[in-house]
Design a protein around this motif. Structure first.
Motif, mmCIF file in Angstrom:
data_model
loop_
_atom_site.group_PDB
_atom_site.id
_atom_site.type_symbol
_atom_site.label_atom_id
_atom_site.label_comp_id
_atom_site.label_asym_id
_atom_site.label_seq_id
_atom_site.Cartn_x
_atom_site.Cartn_y
_atom_site.Cartn_z
ATOM 1 N N LEU A 1 11.891 0.918 -5.578
ATOM 2 C CA LEU A 1 11.428 -0.142 -6.320
ATOM 3 C C LEU A 1 11.051 0.199 -7.962
ATOM 4 C CD1 LEU A 1 9.261 -1.832 -3.364
ATOM 5 C CD2 LEU A 1 11.155 -2.819 -4.777
ATOM 6 N N GLY A 2 11.251 1.604 -8.042
ATOM 7 C CA GLY A 2 11.174 2.008 -9.299
ATOM 8 C C GLY A 2 9.729 2.534 -9.686
ATOM 9 N N LEU A 3 9.036 2.882 -8.788
ATOM 10 C CA LEU A 3 7.775 3.469 -8.868
ATOM 11 C C LEU A 3 7.588 4.838 -9.120
ATOM 12 C CD1 LEU A 3 5.284 1.099 -8.185
ATOM 13 C CD2 LEU A 3 4.260 3.041 -6.610
ATOM 14 N N ARG A 4 6.837 5.293 -10.192
ATOM 15 C CA ARG A 4 6.942 6.817 -10.650
ATOM 16 C C ARG A 4 5.558 7.400 -10.167
ATOM 17 N NH1 ARG A 4 7.733 5.856 -16.774
ATOM 18 N NH2 ARG A 4 6.345 4.214 -15.665
ATOM 19 N N SER A 5 4.560 6.643 -10.108
ATOM 20 C CA SER A 5 3.496 7.280 -9.730
ATOM 21 C C SER A 5 2.513 6.273 -9.019
ATOM 22 C CB SER A 5 2.783 7.821 -11.044
ATOM 23 O OG SER A 5 2.490 6.527 -11.876
ATOM 24 N N LEU A 6 1.761 6.904 -7.891
ATOM 25 C CA LEU A 6 1.126 5.914 -7.390
ATOM 26 C C LEU A 6 -0.412 6.595 -6.970
ATOM 27 C CD1 LEU A 6 0.960 3.776 -4.661
ATOM 28 C CD2 LEU A 6 1.890 5.530 -3.232
ATOM 29 N N MET A 7 -1.406 5.576 -7.175
ATOM 30 C CA MET A 7 -2.785 6.106 -6.923
ATOM 31 C C MET A 7 -3.134 5.705 -5.428
ATOM 32 S SD MET A 7 -5.814 5.572 -9.423
ATOM 33 C CE MET A 7 -7.563 5.263 -9.074
ATOM 34 N N VAL A 8 -3.479 6.270 -4.553
ATOM 35 C CA VAL A 8 -3.999 5.867 -3.206
ATOM 36 C C VAL A 8 -5.339 5.951 -3.130
ATOM 37 C CG1 VAL A 8 -3.728 6.271 -0.709
ATOM 38 C CG2 VAL A 8 -1.820 6.606 -2.107
ATOM 39 N N GLU A 9 -6.054 4.665 -2.843
ATOM 40 C CA GLU A 9 -7.660 4.540 -3.058
ATOM 41 C C GLU A 9 -8.026 4.708 -1.728
ATOM 42 O OE1 GLU A 9 -8.922 2.766 -7.018
ATOM 43 O OE2 GLU A 9 -9.366 1.783 -5.448
#
Ligand SMILES: NC(=O)c1ccc[n+]([C@@H]2O[C@H](COP(=O)([O-])OP(=O)(O)OC[C@H]3O[C@@H](n4cnc5c(N)ncnc54)[C@H](O)[C@@H]3O)[C@@H](O)[C@H]2O)c1
Ligand SMILES: Nc1nc(=O)c(N)c(NC[C@H](O)[C@H](O)[C@H](O)COP(=O)(O)O)[nH]1
Length: 276
Positions: free
Chosen positions: A190-198
């Protein structure tokens, strides 16, 4: 009002965080930052399903600064149900509107339990153009078996509001390595480069022990950076605990800094592909 602008972080705090921000260079996988706030007894909430504010104003600014530097922000459905979060960025990022600075809210919800609707804070933020429209990751197998769905019209209803329900094959796997591989593959596509998992606790505990494989079959942890706020309180043994099922000793380049009354620990993960 969904957006109360937060104060600027001092230069020293931004310098502290800078090495841990997602790189701008393109990559074949999603850069993952795991971040949460815990008590001195490693609890993230005082009890199951209870929203518990641990971060003081300074570390809350820090969290929103991080949100402003990631493409996506992910929570498990229990966190969504307990907290009704906005999942936007309320930190003023130079040259960006709050909408532009906000990460994509992502809810992992294999059997579509979330009660999202127009009055959910995440939807209100999107309507007010101070947050992006959420993606809800739902098991593709569960969606295919429509008899399991008590109200199939609800998906259409929330998609009409602007949220997206994204089918993910393998999301209901009992093997967390498989489900996380499926989640990260979908987000990459889906084009996400970075993810912050909370969070919450299940997501954090699982992800700390998860390994995924690259195209050559090499196993590595999908978590690149871990940033933990420690609040100077005890929440007691009924609290929701962060404690992975196995011992973990894989953090390096560890630094800490005081943000108001809280301590923030930032580190890299030596089991990630960035590892030494
Ligand atoms: N202090 C903090 O930083 C913080 C952060 C987030 C949440 N919280 C608190 O944590 C509590 C909720 O935590 P929790 O552990 O109950 O739940 P959670 O938010 O981790 O959600 C768990 C649910 O998400 C789904 N899920 C998670 N990982 C999955 C995977 N790999 N594959 C498929 N489905 C997956 C499943 O439906 C699972 O039941 C709340 O009280 C919330 O307030 C605190
Ligand atoms: N850093 C942090 N400190 C806390 O004290 C706390 N409770 C959370 N919890 C994370 C979780 O994802 C919450 O749901 C959001 O912090 C709420 O998010 P909003 O501000 O409404 O966007 N996170």
């Amino acid at each position: 009002m969904t957006t109360q602008p937060l104060d600027q972080l001092p230069d020293s705090s931004r310098a502290f965080l800078r090495p841990y921000l997602p790189p701008s260079a393109p990559s074949d996988r999603v850069f993952v930052t795991l971040t949460y706030a815990a008590s001195l007894d490693s609890r993230v909430a005082v009890g199951q399903g209870q929203r518990t504010i641990l971060s003081g104003p300074e570390s809350k600014c820090m969290t929103h600064y991080l949100r402003g530097h990631h493409d996506g922000i992910l929570v498990g459905v229990n966190t969504f149900l307990a907290d009704d979060p906005s999942l936007n960025c309320r930190y003023p990022i130079t040259g960006k509107s709050y909408l532009e600075a906000s990460p994509r809210p992502i809810i992992i919800d294999p059997t579509f339990r979330c009660n999202i609707g127009p009055s959910s804070k995440v939807m209100m933020a999107a309507t007010q153009m101070v947050g992006k429209k959420p993606w809800i990751l739902v098991s593709a197998e569960w969606l295919d078996n429509s008899s399991l769905m008590s109200d199939p019209g609800r998906i259409q209803f929330i998609e009409d509001l602007g949220a997206s329900v994204i089918p993910v094959t393998g999301l209901q796997s009992d093997d967390r390595n498989e489900s996380w591989a499926a989640i990260l593959k979908s987000l990459k596509q889906l084009g996400l480069r970075s993810l912050m998992v909370e969070g919450g606790a299940q997501v954090i505990n699982d992800l700390l022990c998860t390994t995924v494989q690259d195209v050559n079959g090499t196993k590595f942890s999908p978590v690149d950076v871990v940033i933990i706020t420690i609040a100077p309180v005890y929440l007691g043994k009924n609290g929701v605990e962060v404690s992975p099922t196995t011992a973990i000793d894989k953090l390096y380049d560890i630094k800490w800094e005081q943000f108001g009354r809280d301590i923030v620990i930032a580190s890299f993960n030596n089991k990630s592909r960035l590892g030494p």
